[in-house]
Design a protein around this motif. Structure first.
Motif, short mmCIF file in Angstrom:
data_model
loop_
_atom_site.label_atom_id
_atom_site.label_comp_id
_atom_site.label_asym_id
_atom_site.label_seq_id
_atom_site.Cartn_x
_atom_site.Cartn_y
_atom_site.Cartn_z
N MET A 133 38.78 -4.60 -1.02
CA MET A 133 37.62 -5.58 -0.97
C MET A 133 36.49 -4.65 -0.37
O MET A 133 35.46 -4.93 -0.79
CB MET A 133 37.94 -6.53 0.24
N ALA A 134 36.59 -3.73 0.58
CA ALA A 134 35.68 -3.04 0.92
C ALA A 134 35.23 -2.05 0.20
O ALA A 134 33.87 -1.77 -0.15
CB ALA A 134 36.18 -2.20 2.38
N TYR A 135 36.02 -1.57 -0.66
CA TYR A 135 35.40 -0.62 -1.97
C TYR A 135 34.39 -1.17 -2.82
O TYR A 135 33.48 -0.52 -3.01
CB TYR A 135 36.88 -0.22 -2.69
N GLU A 136 34.88 -2.62 -3.21
CA GLU A 136 33.93 -3.25 -4.04
C GLU A 136 32.80 -3.41 -3.41
O GLU A 136 31.35 -3.36 -4.02
CB GLU A 136 34.72 -4.47 -4.62
N SER A 137 32.70 -3.85 -2.14
CA SER A 137 31.55 -4.27 -1.52
C SER A 137 30.59 -2.88 -1.19
O SER A 137 29.38 -3.21 -1.45
CB SER A 137 31.88 -4.77 -0.01
N PHE A 138 31.31 -1.84 -1.19
CA PHE A 138 30.39 -0.58 -1.05
C PHE A 138 29.66 -0.37 -2.10
O PHE A 138 28.37 0.16 -2.43
CB PHE A 138 31.13 0.75 -0.40
N LEU A 139 30.44 -0.54 -3.19
CA LEU A 139 30.11 -0.16 -4.73
C LEU A 139 28.82 -1.16 -5.10
O LEU A 139 27.80 -0.71 -5.71
CB LEU A 139 31.10 -0.31 -5.69
N ILE A 140 28.91 -2.47 -4.77
CA ILE A 140 27.88 -3.25 -4.95
C ILE A 140 26.39 -3.02 -4.07
O ILE A 140 25.41 -3.05 -4.60
CB ILE A 140 28.30 -4.85 -4.62
N GLY A 141 26.65 -2.75 -2.83
CA GLY A 141 25.67 -2.05 -2.01
C GLY A 141 24.98 -1.25 -2.72
O GLY A 141 23.64 -1.16 -2.65
N ALA A 142 25.74 -0.11 -3.20
CA ALA A 142 25.22 1.22 -3.95
C ALA A 142 24.40 0.80 -5.05
O ALA A 142 23.15 1.40 -5.22
CB ALA A 142 26.18 2.04 -4.05
N ARG A 143 24.93 -0.15 -5.81
CA ARG A 143 24.22 -0.55 -7.31
C ARG A 143 22.94 -1.35 -6.86
O ARG A 143 21.89 -1.16 -7.27
CB ARG A 143 25.07 -1.61 -8.01
N MET A 144 23.00 -2.17 -5.77
CA MET A 144 21.74 -2.91 -5.17
C MET A 144 20.77 -1.80 -4.84
O MET A 144 19.57 -2.01 -5.00
CB MET A 144 22.26 -3.96 -4.26
N ALA A 145 21.27 -0.88 -3.88
CA ALA A 145 20.06 -0.06 -3.46
C ALA A 145 19.56 0.80 -4.64
O ALA A 145 18.28 1.03 -4.41
CB ALA A 145 20.76 0.93 -2.48
N GLU B 235 28.17 4.99 -1.67
CA GLU B 235 29.04 5.54 -2.40
C GLU B 235 30.32 6.43 -1.63
O GLU B 235 31.30 6.54 -1.98
CB GLU B 235 28.29 6.30 -3.54
N MET B 236 29.82 7.18 -0.50
CA MET B 236 30.60 8.09 -0.10
C MET B 236 31.73 7.01 0.86
O MET B 236 32.79 7.39 0.73
CB MET B 236 29.86 8.79 1.20
N ARG B 237 31.02 6.09 1.34
CA ARG B 237 31.91 4.97 2.00
C ARG B 237 32.91 4.55 1.35
O ARG B 237 34.11 4.19 1.66
CB ARG B 237 31.18 4.31 2.83
N ALA B 238 32.42 4.33 -0.12
CA ALA B 238 33.34 3.50 -0.74
C ALA B 238 34.41 4.74 -1.33
O ALA B 238 35.65 4.10 -1.59
CB ALA B 238 32.73 3.31 -2.36
N SER B 239 34.24 5.83 -1.41
CA SER B 239 35.26 6.94 -1.88
C SER B 239 36.19 6.78 -0.65
O SER B 239 37.46 7.31 -0.83
CB SER B 239 34.49 8.16 -2.01
#
Length: 66
Positions: free
Chosen positions: A1-13, A50-54
């Motif tokens: 769940m956190a992985y997807e949230s971080f990727l969504i945040g990166a895409r939005m940014a 993206e770093m946090r998603a990794s």
């Protein structure tokens, strides 16, 4: 769940960064300078997400090379 949230945040940014550059092309010089600085901040934030998603990325089993 956190992985997807971080990727969504990166895409939005990254989308916000693109909009800032697009608007900077037609803005007056002072506003353009501000928008370019905002673009840089959005890119930095996207890279942080993206770093946090990794860190949270699901582990993928890898084959061992012979």
């Amino acid at each position: 769940m956190a992985y997807e949230s971080f990727l969504i945040g990166a895409r939005m940014a990254r989308n916000l960064a693109a909009k800032c550059l697009e608007e900077a092309e037609t803005a007056d010089p002072a506003r353009a300078f501000y928008l370019i600085a905002e673009h840089d901040r959005h890119i930095d934030r996207a890279e942080d997400y993206e770093m946090r998603a990794s860190w949270c990325a699901p582990k993928i089993p890898q084959e061992i090379a012979a």
